[in-house]
Design an enzyme around this catalytic site. Structure first.
Site, PDB file in Angstrom:
ATOM      1  N   CYS A 331       0.833  -1.204   0.000  1.00 13.55           N
ATOM      2  CA  CYS A 331       0.000   0.000   0.000  1.00 13.55           C
ATOM      3  C   CYS A 331       0.872   1.260   0.000  1.00 13.55           C
ATOM      4  CB  CYS A 331      -0.972  -0.039   1.171  1.00 13.55           C
ATOM      5  SG  CYS A 331      -2.373   1.098   0.990  1.00 13.55           S
ATOM      6  N   HIS A 431      -3.751  -5.481   1.043  1.00 12.38           N
ATOM      7  CA  HIS A 431      -3.616  -5.827   2.457  1.00 12.38           C
ATOM      8  C   HIS A 431      -4.108  -7.262   2.637  1.00 12.38           C
ATOM      9  CE1 HIS A 431      -2.480  -1.910   3.915  1.00 12.38           C
ATOM     10  NE2 HIS A 431      -3.478  -1.352   3.258  1.00 12.38           N
TER      11      HIS A 431
END
Length: 491
Positions: A331, A431
């Site tokens: 991310c 994630h």
């Protein structure tokens, strides 16, 4: 409808895990149970099936209850961004940024309305609600605008357990002091005390328990021993405590402990691997020579990138990569690995163009729109054909500038991440990537191969099964020491 509440004398008393354990124990009795936390402040978040964002702790509690996490379980999520500001996530969607002193002025009424709506929906869908408070219910300067503690218990008329961390010391003073600071109608909701994280023999504590019950008229319903297991944490400060050395560790992974690190639950599956030592490296620490470096997610990617560069650790990571070391970004960490990050709208509070680590030929543009979704895809690397699940929580889109064949997509959807042909550089928006057991092992095997170590078997399942075993172990450890019968019988 039956409801219970768990509040604590302090932060870190263990409310989240005890709430999860109660959810699992009620589920074992055949009830359909929902966890609830009206307002949570955390940087570990989860994306529900509907595309809403909630605190990871409430997702964990939902899994403990055996139900799918929903936005009603955490209608308000505050994500600190530094400088006394937080992003406000209301009913699963980011609605703005606010200063601490402005939050209750701007969001108290709408926040309480969202909490009541969420509770009404949960009451319609479940047999039980198990509510968790936040911090302490007796903060005198905050009580008049406290959205998430005994205001919720009063709304539901929920009998409440008051939890104290006895390991910190001063537990009797904490309990008596908290009770003294509650209003009479709040105090009447406290139906039991629970001592958590107890080390020792209960008989040595018994005289104090007898005195407490006589003094308050409230029974002690639990003395829960210290549980020496690794459970998800909401606070990055807890990462400092994760320094256990594994005698059987063969591979070391350095996770950069960014000042505003987010979603560090991504690394729970790595920490569960007996042969892997996960080391959290602060900005003032030496990087050393690990087998891999991971740049995690961040709530304020640009600020953390600037801090990383000022500390000298960014250059250390570049040097490590240039020497053939493995670097993986998730991310915000993935965004940092590129050439530049552009935030022309000041999405994170700082406008401009910022130099990345120049490990990937990518550019990232920040916009106000936030990507929130669960994903299912198929891996192309390090082992093709593996089914992958995860979730995205990010602002900004990343584009590969070069048509070079040196960089390849990791997944069937090329926007989810890329790697170089040598398997040294990895970046992904997913994630939960390490929750995928076969992919995790395949990636670890690429590190092991370089050290001449035998490959680990990749025919393992999703971390979800291991997490469920962990929840069972937690509940089994709590059940003999927590007497819920008086509350359940009354309800």
């Amino acid at each position: 409808m039956p409801a219970l509440m768990v509040v604590g004398c302090t932060s870190h008393a263990g409310k989240s895990l005890i709430t999860a354990a109660i959810c699992r124990l009620l589920r074992r009795q055949g009830w359909r149970v929902a966890p609830f936390k009206g307002q949570n402040m955390a940087l570990n978040a989860y994306v529900t099936a509907s595309g809403g964002e909630i605190g990871y702790a409430q997702a964990f509690q939902a899994w403990a209850a055996g139900v799918e996490p929903t936005i009603e379980m955490n209608p308000i999520l505050l994500k600190p961004q530094g400088d006394m500001t937080s992003q406000v996530v209301l009913k699963g969607r980011a609605v703005g940024r606010t200063l601490a002193e402005r939050y209750y002025q701007d969001y108290f009424e709408v926040g309480w309305e969202a909490i009541c709506e969420a509770l009404e929906q949960l009451q319609a869908d479940y047999d039980w609600i198990v509510c968790e408070g936040a911090g302490s219910p007796a903060e005198i300067n905050l009580k008049h605008r406290d959205l998430t503690n005994l205001r919720v218990a009063k709304h539901l008329q929920a009998p409440t357990l008051l939890l104290v961390d006895i390991d910190r010391g001063g537990s009797f003073a904490h309990l008596i002091g908290t009770l003294e600071l509650l209003d009479p109608d709040e105090r009447s909701l406290i139906r039991g005390f629970v001592f958590n994280k107890f080390r020792g023999r209960r008989e040595l504590l018994q005289s104090g328990l007898d005195w407490l019950e006589e003094r308050t008229g409230i029974p002690v319903l639990g003395v829960i021993p210290w549980i020496d297991r690794a459970f998800p944490s909401e606070d990055s400060l807890d990462l400092m405590e994760r320094r256990r050395r594994k005698t059987q560790a063969e591979v070391t992974i350095a996770v950069i402990r960014l000042p505003r690190i987010a979603n560090f639950t991504d690394f729970d599956p790595l920490e569960s691997e007996p042969s892997v030592q996960v080391r959290y490296v602060g900005l003032q620490d030496e990087l050393g020579y690990p087998d891999a470096v991971i740049l995690p997610g961040s709530k304020t990617t640009i600020s953390d990138l600037l801090d990383l560069q000022r500390s000298g650790l960014a250059q250390a990571i570049r040097d490590y990569a240039a020497a053939g070391g493995t670097v993986l970004g998730i991310c915000g960490g993935f965004q940092m690995m590129g050439q530049h990050i552009l935030d022309l709208e000041g999405t994170e509070g700082i406008e401009g163009q910022f130099e990345g680590l120049h490990l990937f030929p990518t550019q990232t543009w920040f916009t106000a729109e936030k990507t929130l979704r669960q994903r299912q895809t198929t891996a192309r690397s390090p082992q093709a054909g593996l089914p992958i699940t995860g979730y995205e929580i990010h602002q900004g889109q990343t584009r590969l500038d070069s048509d070079s064949e040196e960089f390849l997509p990791i997944f069937d959807d090329p926007k989810l991440g890329l790697c170089d042909r040598n398997g040294n550089l990895w970046g992904t928006y997913l994630h939960g990537i390490f929750d995928n057991g076969a992919w995790r092992r395949a990636w670890l095997n690429s590190l092991r191969h370089r050290r001449g170590l035998k490959a680990l078997p990749t025919s393992i399942g999703h971390y979800q099964a291991q997490r469920d075993d962990l929840i069972d172990a937690l509940s089994d450890a709590v059940e003999p020491y927590l007497n819920l019968s008086p509350l359940l019988t009354a309800l």
